[in-house]
Design a protein around this motif. Structure first.
Motif, PDB file in Angstrom:
ATOM      1  N   VAL A  91       0.862   4.584   8.669  1.00 24.82           N
ATOM      2  CA  VAL A  91       1.789   4.669   7.538  1.00 24.82           C
ATOM      3  C   VAL A  91       1.960   6.139   7.166  1.00 24.82           C
ATOM      4  CG1 VAL A  91       2.290   3.919   5.193  1.00 24.82           C
ATOM      5  CG2 VAL A  91       1.015   2.410   6.730  1.00 24.82           C
ATOM      6  N   ARG A  92       3.116   6.657   7.473  1.00 27.93           N
ATOM      7  CA  ARG A  92       3.395   8.073   7.171  1.00 27.93           C
ATOM      8  C   ARG A  92       3.702   8.261   5.692  1.00 27.93           C
ATOM      9  NH1 ARG A  92       6.538  12.684   8.419  1.00 27.93           N
ATOM     10  NH2 ARG A  92       5.734  14.166   6.886  1.00 27.93           N
ATOM     11  N   ARG A  93       4.482   7.364   5.141  1.00 30.97           N
ATOM     12  CA  ARG A  93       4.887   7.510   3.747  1.00 30.97           C
ATOM     13  C   ARG A  93       5.242   6.140   3.183  1.00 30.97           C
ATOM     14  NH1 ARG A  93       8.473  11.134   4.611  1.00 30.97           N
ATOM     15  NH2 ARG A  93       7.135  12.943   4.199  1.00 30.97           N
ATOM     16  N   GLY A  94       4.787   5.836   1.950  1.00 28.84           N
ATOM     17  CA  GLY A  94       5.147   4.599   1.290  1.00 28.84           C
ATOM     18  C   GLY A  94       4.013   3.590   1.251  1.00 28.84           C
ATOM     19  N   LEU A 142      -3.377 -16.915   7.942  1.00 28.39           N
ATOM     20  CA  LEU A 142      -2.573 -15.793   7.507  1.00 28.39           C
ATOM     21  C   LEU A 142      -3.483 -14.714   6.932  1.00 28.39           C
ATOM     22  CD1 LEU A 142       0.064 -14.349   6.778  1.00 28.39           C
ATOM     23  CD2 LEU A 142       0.054 -15.617   4.618  1.00 28.39           C
ATOM     24  N   ALA A 143      -3.371 -13.503   7.459  1.00 29.56           N
ATOM     25  CA  ALA A 143      -4.101 -12.354   6.931  1.00 29.56           C
ATOM     26  C   ALA A 143      -3.083 -11.336   6.436  1.00 29.56           C
ATOM     27  CB  ALA A 143      -4.979 -11.728   8.014  1.00 29.56           C
ATOM     28  N   GLU A 144      -3.305 -10.832   5.228  1.00 34.54           N
ATOM     29  CA  GLU A 144      -2.402  -9.848   4.650  1.00 34.54           C
ATOM     30  C   GLU A 144      -3.168  -8.572   4.328  1.00 34.54           C
ATOM     31  OE1 GLU A 144      -0.495 -11.596   1.270  1.00 34.54           O
ATOM     32  OE2 GLU A 144       1.298 -12.033   2.435  1.00 34.54           O
ATOM     33  N   ARG A 145      -2.498  -7.448   4.542  1.00 32.19           N
ATOM     34  CA  ARG A 145      -3.088  -6.160   4.224  1.00 32.19           C
ATOM     35  C   ARG A 145      -2.061  -5.310   3.490  1.00 32.19           C
ATOM     36  NH1 ARG A 145      -6.498  -8.860   5.096  1.00 32.19           N
ATOM     37  NH2 ARG A 145      -8.222  -8.761   6.601  1.00 32.19           N
ATOM     38  N   ARG A 146      -2.461  -4.792   2.342  1.00 31.14           N
ATOM     39  CA  ARG A 146      -1.617  -3.852   1.587  1.00 31.14           C
ATOM     40  C   ARG A 146      -2.037  -2.449   1.997  1.00 31.14           C
ATOM     41  NH1 ARG A 146       1.000  -4.140  -3.561  1.00 31.14           N
ATOM     42  NH2 ARG A 146       2.034  -2.141  -3.875  1.00 31.14           N
ATOM     43  N   MET A 147      -1.120  -1.659   2.550  1.00 37.45           N
ATOM     44  CA  MET A 147      -1.470  -0.352   3.102  1.00 37.45           C
ATOM     45  C   MET A 147      -0.645   0.753   2.457  1.00 37.45           C
ATOM     46  SD  MET A 147      -2.187  -1.098   7.125  1.00 37.45           S
ATOM     47  CE  MET A 147      -0.474  -1.345   7.560  1.00 37.45           C
ATOM     48  N   LYS A 148      -1.234   1.949   2.442  1.00 34.88           N
ATOM     49  CA  LYS A 148      -0.604   3.127   1.851  1.00 34.88           C
ATOM     50  C   LYS A 148      -0.550   4.239   2.893  1.00 34.88           C
ATOM     51  CE  LYS A 148      -5.060   4.760   0.146  1.00 34.88           C
ATOM     52  NZ  LYS A 148      -5.857   5.167  -1.021  1.00 34.88           N
ATOM     53  N   GLY A 149      -0.018   5.407   2.493  1.00 35.00           N
ATOM     54  CA  GLY A 149       0.083   6.538   3.399  1.00 35.00           C
ATOM     55  C   GLY A 149      -1.263   6.946   3.963  1.00 35.00           C
ATOM     56  N   GLY A 150      -1.313   7.132   5.277  1.00 36.11           N
ATOM     57  CA  GLY A 150      -2.546   7.510   5.950  1.00 36.11           C
ATOM     58  C   GLY A 150      -3.289   6.358   6.589  1.00 36.11           C
TER      59      GLY A 150
END
Length: 508
Positions: A102-105, A117-125
């Motif tokens: 994730v570059r940005r956002g 179902l597996a969910e992951r909330r991800m951020k920059g980096g």
């Protein structure tokens, strides 16, 4: 066997041996010429073959096709995904494994992992792996922010000759769902719905693989499709044993969870946001990792399978380097892997060297450029003096990389410091000590003199060096001539002296 026959056989073997040797040399020359034709003389290790594989109002995906080369140990493409706020990358699976960065956002990634179902909330980096064949989706959950993702595309499992192949499990007219390929009777029976309902659902989507999610318009069609006659479907397994019933129920409901998760209201209470569900491994944030090396001139981070085990399944490593203005990553060699790099910020220069010691590439790069470094080839990266130079990339090995540095305080020459190394350079051991002791920094070095922009300065510097070398060579030649003259005079004196002594002895 007579002597003539043996001699004839030896002659044939010698001729064939020479022919084979010539053929190998010709093949090597042919390979080198093909490589130079394929890549420009100055930028042959830059990836410039770009293709936009997805483009909609809500986002796009562009792929840089990896080179096809005999000196590359693993084929890999580099993908760039851009998604507008409140958009969805519709559910699909690929014939290639993705390593996301994730570059940005902010993004929510959902995938089927071990029938759940597996969910992951991800951020920059953040770094995350999506295996080939796993159904997944992505939602841009950043508030008013565009999402930018860089990904590696591993072609080792691919069925296609192109970049990769998507199999959309949800869609309509565009993208087409794989469900549409089945007979209508088959689908109507499988989902236990009418033909009318089935046709309506499979013909609505026309926006493409990346679509907007509306806040006001709930996805009533999908919700109704997933909830229709649940009891009727579940009753079909009533005669199964308890374990089998639970297993089948979990598999069917995993698909229901997938679709419901995508389309549930994203404006729910922020305090109740879920960043992790299901059994899938977590993501790994590169920006939170302690640098493997850091000094006043920059830092570097490498991520391998020992710290993030999903990388071991793909045999791919990840790295991130930040160089301050004018600094350089010391010349080094990767003995275990090839390397792909993407410039995230700033400008700089990439220098790569052929095995015979000639320059393979000396090219300036800027944000968005992609380069690749073959295994074993010496190279270095130099930051521009105008600002920091940051690049991220992938390596073709998930094991710990142990680069061998060719300059700096931690170079291999310090380890090999001995009489043999001095002899190899044809210098004295004192000269060798002075050479190695001049640089106090390791790995990331100051390099202001050669940092771009430096074209004019470099021309002046080279002219000055050439002038000094010419003067030195002239002085050396004069000194040699004077030494030769002195040697001639010495020999003449010896001859004259010898003649005089002989003459005096004769008179005596």
């Amino acid at each position: 066997m007579g002597k003539k026959e043996a001699l004839l056989i030896l002659l044939i073997v010698a001729v064939l041996g020479n022919a084979i040797g010539i053929k190998e040399e010709e093949e090597e020359e042919w390979w080198r010429e093909r490589e130079e034709e394929k890549f420009g003389s100055k930028e042959r290790f830059l990836m410039v073959d770009s293709k936009k594989v997805i483009e909609t109002e809500a986002g796009e995906m562009r792929v840089m096709r990896g080179p096809i080369s005999r000196i590359l140990d693993k084929a890999m493409h580099i993908g760039f995904i851009t998604m507008e706020p409140k958009s969805l990358f519709v559910p699909q699976y690929l014939d290639s494994t993705l390593i996301l960065f994730v570059r940005r956002g902010d993004v929510k990634v959902g995938l089927i992992y071990k029938d759940e179902l597996a969910e992951r909330r991800m951020k920059g980096g953040d770094v995350f792996r999506i295996p080939a064949g796993s159904v997944f989706y992505m939602v841009n959950v950043g508030e008013g922010q565009r999402l930018e993702i860089i990904c590696s595309i591993d072609k080792s499992e691919s069925l296609s000759y192109g970049t990769f192949q998507s199999f959309f499990v949800a869609g309509g007219k565009y993208p087409g769902s794989v469900l549409a390929g089945f007979d209508q009777d088959t689908l109507a029976t499988a989902f236990n719905v009418s033909y009318t309902e089935l046709r309506r659902i499979l013909s609505r989507q026309r926006q493409g693989p990346i679509v907007y999610i509306s806040d006001t318009e709930s996805p009533r069609v999908w919700s109704k499709f997933l909830q229709v006659k649940d009891k009727a479907r579940l009753s079909k397994v009533a005669d199964n044993n308890e374990d089998g019933e639970e297993s089948e129920k979990n598999k069917r409901w995993s698909w229901r969870k997938l679709m419901n998760s995508i389309f549930r209201n994203e404006n729910r209470d922020k305090s109740k946001k879920i960043t992790r569900t299901g059994k899938s491994p977590d993501s790994y944030n590169l920006y939170d990792k302690t640098p493997d090396f850091s000094n006043a001139y920059g830092w570097s981070v490498a991520l391998d399978e020992t710290e993030y085990h999903p990388l071991g399944h793909s045999g791919i490593g990840v790295y991130l380097v930040n160089l301050t203005a004018g600094s350089m990553m010391a010349p080094h060699v990767n003995p275990t892997a090839a390397e792909y790099g993407i410039v995230l910020r700033g400008t700089g220069t990439i220098q790569i060297v052929y095995p015979n010691g000639t320059s393979a590439m000396n090219a300036e790069v800027t944000e968005g450029d992609v380069f690749w470094i073959p295994r074993y080839f010496p190279f270095c990266q130099i930051a521009s003096r105008t600002g920091p130079f940051e690049f991220f990339g992938f390596t073709t090995s998930s094991r710990k990389n142990r680069p061998q540095f060719l300059a700096g305080a931690s170079s291999i020459f310090h380890t090999l410091r001995n009489m043999e190394m001095a002899t190899a350079f044809d210098i004295t051991e004192d000269d060798m000590e002075r050479l190695l002791g001049a640089q106090y920094e390791a790995i990331i070095l100051p390099s202001a003199e050669i940092a771009p922009p430096h074209k004019e300065e470099e021309k002046k510097r080279r002219k000055e060096e050439e002038r000094r070398e010419a003067e030195t060579e002239t002085e050396t030649e004069w000194e040699r001539e004077r030494e030769r003259e002195r040697e001639r005079e010495r020999r003449v004196d010896e001859v004259v002296g010898s003649f005089g002594r002989n003459l005096v002895m004769g008179f005596a």
